[in-house]
Design a protein around this motif. Structure first.
Motif, PDB file in Angstrom:
ATOM      1  N   GLY A   1     -45.888 100.355  -2.454  1.00 46.49           N
ATOM      2  CA  GLY A   1     -46.805 100.362  -1.320  1.00 46.49           C
ATOM      3  C   GLY A   1     -46.227 101.202  -0.194  1.00 46.49           C
ATOM      4  N   PHE A   2     -44.899 101.187  -0.077  1.00 44.43           N
ATOM      5  CA  PHE A   2     -44.166 101.963   0.917  1.00 44.43           C
ATOM      6  C   PHE A   2     -42.720 102.011   0.442  1.00 44.43           C
ATOM      7  CE2 PHE A   2     -41.799 102.558   4.893  1.00 44.43           C
ATOM      8  CZ  PHE A   2     -42.494 103.625   5.442  1.00 44.43           C
ATOM      9  N   GLY A   3     -41.996 103.057   0.763  1.00 42.57           N
ATOM     10  CA  GLY A   3     -40.629 103.222   0.279  1.00 42.57           C
ATOM     11  C   GLY A   3     -39.571 102.762   1.255  1.00 42.57           C
ATOM     12  N   MET A   4     -39.617 101.489   1.635  1.00 50.23           N
ATOM     13  CA  MET A   4     -38.650 100.971   2.612  1.00 50.23           C
ATOM     14  C   MET A   4     -37.190 101.179   2.183  1.00 50.23           C
ATOM     15  SD  MET A   4     -38.411  99.769   5.630  1.00 50.23           S
ATOM     16  CE  MET A   4     -39.956  99.029   6.077  1.00 50.23           C
ATOM     17  N   PRO A   5     -36.811 100.969   0.916  1.00 53.12           N
ATOM     18  CA  PRO A   5     -35.411 101.217   0.556  1.00 53.12           C
ATOM     19  C   PRO A   5     -34.970 102.660   0.811  1.00 53.12           C
ATOM     20  CG  PRO A   5     -36.443  99.866  -1.108  1.00 53.12           C
ATOM     21  CD  PRO A   5     -37.546 100.334  -0.194  1.00 53.12           C
ATOM     22  N   ILE A   6     -35.891 103.600   0.704  1.00 53.00           N
ATOM     23  CA  ILE A   6     -35.541 104.990   1.018  1.00 53.00           C
ATOM     24  C   ILE A   6     -35.160 105.109   2.488  1.00 53.00           C
ATOM     25  CG2 ILE A   6     -36.457 107.337   1.249  1.00 53.00           C
ATOM     26  CD1 ILE A   6     -38.058 106.849  -1.294  1.00 53.00           C
ATOM     27  N   LEU A   7     -35.960 104.517   3.365  1.00 51.01           N
ATOM     28  CA  LEU A   7     -35.635 104.573   4.798  1.00 51.01           C
ATOM     29  C   LEU A   7     -34.322 103.867   5.095  1.00 51.01           C
ATOM     30  CD1 LEU A   7     -39.021 104.087   6.671  1.00 51.01           C
ATOM     31  CD2 LEU A   7     -37.660 106.168   6.387  1.00 51.01           C
ATOM     32  N   GLU A   8     -34.084 102.737   4.440  1.00 53.41           N
ATOM     33  CA  GLU A   8     -32.810 102.028   4.649  1.00 53.41           C
ATOM     34  C   GLU A   8     -31.642 102.922   4.252  1.00 53.41           C
ATOM     35  OE1 GLU A   8     -33.879  97.360   4.016  1.00 53.41           O
ATOM     36  OE2 GLU A   8     -33.900  98.614   2.227  1.00 53.41           O
ATOM     37  N   ALA A   9     -31.764 103.608   3.137  1.00 52.16           N
ATOM     38  CA  ALA A   9     -30.698 104.524   2.711  1.00 52.16           C
ATOM     39  C   ALA A   9     -30.540 105.656   3.721  1.00 52.16           C
ATOM     40  CB  ALA A   9     -30.999 105.081   1.324  1.00 52.16           C
ATOM     41  N   PHE A  10     -31.659 106.225   4.169  1.00 51.65           N
ATOM     42  CA  PHE A  10     -31.595 107.298   5.157  1.00 51.65           C
ATOM     43  C   PHE A  10     -30.846 106.853   6.404  1.00 51.65           C
ATOM     44  CE2 PHE A  10     -35.784 109.675   3.875  1.00 51.65           C
ATOM     45  CZ  PHE A  10     -35.172 110.151   2.734  1.00 51.65           C
ATOM     46  N   TYR A  11     -31.179 105.666   6.906  1.00 52.19           N
ATOM     47  CA  TYR A  11     -30.508 105.160   8.113  1.00 52.19           C
ATOM     48  C   TYR A  11     -29.005 105.014   7.907  1.00 52.19           C
ATOM     49  CZ  TYR A  11     -34.642 104.252  10.953  1.00 52.19           C
ATOM     50  OH  TYR A  11     -35.771 104.404  11.724  1.00 52.19           O
ATOM     51  N   CYS A  12     -28.602 104.720   6.674  1.00 55.16           N
ATOM     52  CA  CYS A  12     -27.178 104.558   6.368  1.00 55.16           C
ATOM     53  C   CYS A  12     -26.515 105.874   5.958  1.00 55.16           C
ATOM     54  CB  CYS A  12     -26.997 103.525   5.262  1.00 55.16           C
ATOM     55  SG  CYS A  12     -27.455 101.851   5.756  1.00 55.16           S
ATOM     56  N   GLY A  13     -27.279 106.964   5.920  1.00 57.69           N
ATOM     57  CA  GLY A  13     -26.717 108.262   5.555  1.00 57.69           C
ATOM     58  C   GLY A  13     -26.511 108.444   4.064  1.00 57.69           C
ATOM     59  N   ILE A  14     -27.226 107.669   3.260  1.00 60.64           N
ATOM     60  CA  ILE A  14     -27.066 107.728   1.811  1.00 60.64           C
ATOM     61  C   ILE A  14     -28.139 108.647   1.221  1.00 60.64           C
ATOM     62  CG2 ILE A  14     -27.066 106.386  -0.339  1.00 60.64           C
ATOM     63  CD1 ILE A  14     -24.714 105.864   1.672  1.00 60.64           C
ATOM     64  N   PRO A  15     -27.740 109.650   0.434  1.00 55.84           N
ATOM     65  CA  PRO A  15     -28.732 110.520  -0.198  1.00 55.84           C
ATOM     66  C   PRO A  15     -29.523 109.758  -1.263  1.00 55.84           C
ATOM     67  CG  PRO A  15     -26.541 111.044  -0.998  1.00 55.84           C
ATOM     68  CD  PRO A  15     -26.371 110.017   0.084  1.00 55.84           C
ATOM     69  N   VAL A  16     -30.745 110.231  -1.513  1.00 58.22           N
ATOM     70  CA  VAL A  16     -31.674 109.501  -2.372  1.00 58.22           C
ATOM     71  C   VAL A  16     -32.190 110.385  -3.505  1.00 58.22           C
ATOM     72  CG1 VAL A  16     -33.919 108.329  -2.428  1.00 58.22           C
ATOM     73  CG2 VAL A  16     -32.397 108.031  -0.451  1.00 58.22           C
ATOM     74  N   VAL A  17     -32.182 109.807  -4.703  1.00 62.22           N
ATOM     75  CA  VAL A  17     -32.924 110.352  -5.845  1.00 62.22           C
ATOM     76  C   VAL A  17     -34.136 109.451  -5.977  1.00 62.22           C
ATOM     77  CG1 VAL A  17     -32.984 110.655  -8.344  1.00 62.22           C
ATOM     78  CG2 VAL A  17     -30.892 111.210  -7.073  1.00 62.22           C
ATOM     79  N   ALA A  18     -35.336 110.034  -5.885  1.00 63.03           N
ATOM     80  CA  ALA A  18     -36.546 109.215  -5.902  1.00 63.03           C
ATOM     81  C   ALA A  18     -37.566 109.756  -6.900  1.00 63.03           C
ATOM     82  CB  ALA A  18     -37.167 109.162  -4.509  1.00 63.03           C
ATOM     83  N   ALA A  19     -38.381 108.840  -7.397  1.00 55.94           N
ATOM     84  CA  ALA A  19     -39.485 109.216  -8.274  1.00 55.94           C
ATOM     85  C   ALA A  19     -40.475 110.064  -7.494  1.00 55.94           C
ATOM     86  CB  ALA A  19     -40.174 107.968  -8.813  1.00 55.94           C
TER      87      ALA A  19
END
Length: 170
Positions: free
Chosen positions: A83-101
């Motif tokens: 519905g929304f990618g909240m874990p992506i934003l959490e990672a962004f705030y922590c400076g963690i790069p993301v691999v996403a679908a």
């Protein structure tokens, strides 16, 4: 942990990584068990018994989640649907790069700050290997993620909602 999150493909992707990459990185899966999770549970146990370093944390509180992010090299988010990618934003705030679908809702959140992947194990493995082996890419995505995270805040959302409501919902 439920089918729409696509953790089965993530587990298989991790197992396809070269041994030297797996030796340097555990796969940590956070979250409680959801509906239709027996197949995933069996897959994880099988892969763990085969010697793959897969760690299940169970449910993680907000404070502990920040600790997980701070110690991660990347967040893998291979969902079929969100519905929304909240874990992506959490990672962004922590400076963690993301691999996403590469699905529309995650594109909307991640914009140009994620490494995008198809949702199958082979594509995920390729993306994971790329992000785990390329420090320059990780640093660039970390920077872009922090910039992207600044576009989202409760204050901005509340102001947009108030404006919409004052306009009669238009």
């Amino acid at each position: 942990l439920e089918p729409r999150k696509n953790f089965g493909a993530l587990v298989e992707a991790y197992c396809q990584l070269p041994k030297e990459v797996r030796d340097a990185h555990s796969l940590v899966i956070a979250g409680g068990w959801g509906w239709k999770s027996d197949e995933l549970r069996n897959l994880i146990v099988t892969r763990q018994n085969e010697g793959y370093d897969i760690i299940l944390t169970g449910h993680v509180s907000g404070e502990d989640r920040v600790g997980l992010f701070k110690n991660a090299k990347t967040l893998a988010f291979p969902s079929h649907y969100e519905g929304f990618g909240m874990p992506i934003l959490e990672a962004f705030y922590c400076g963690i790069p993301v691999v996403a679908a590469d699905i529309p809702v995650l594109r909307e959140v991640g914009n140009n700050a994620c490494l995008w992947s198809e949702r199958d194990a082979k594509s995920l493995a390729k993306a994971l290997q790329k992000i785990l082996s390329d420090t320059t890419l990780r640093n660039e995505l970390s920077r872009k993620g922090k910039e992207r995270a600044s576009d989202f805040s409760w204050e901005k959302t509340a102001k947009k909602l108030a404006t919409r409501l004052n306009e009669g919902g238009r």
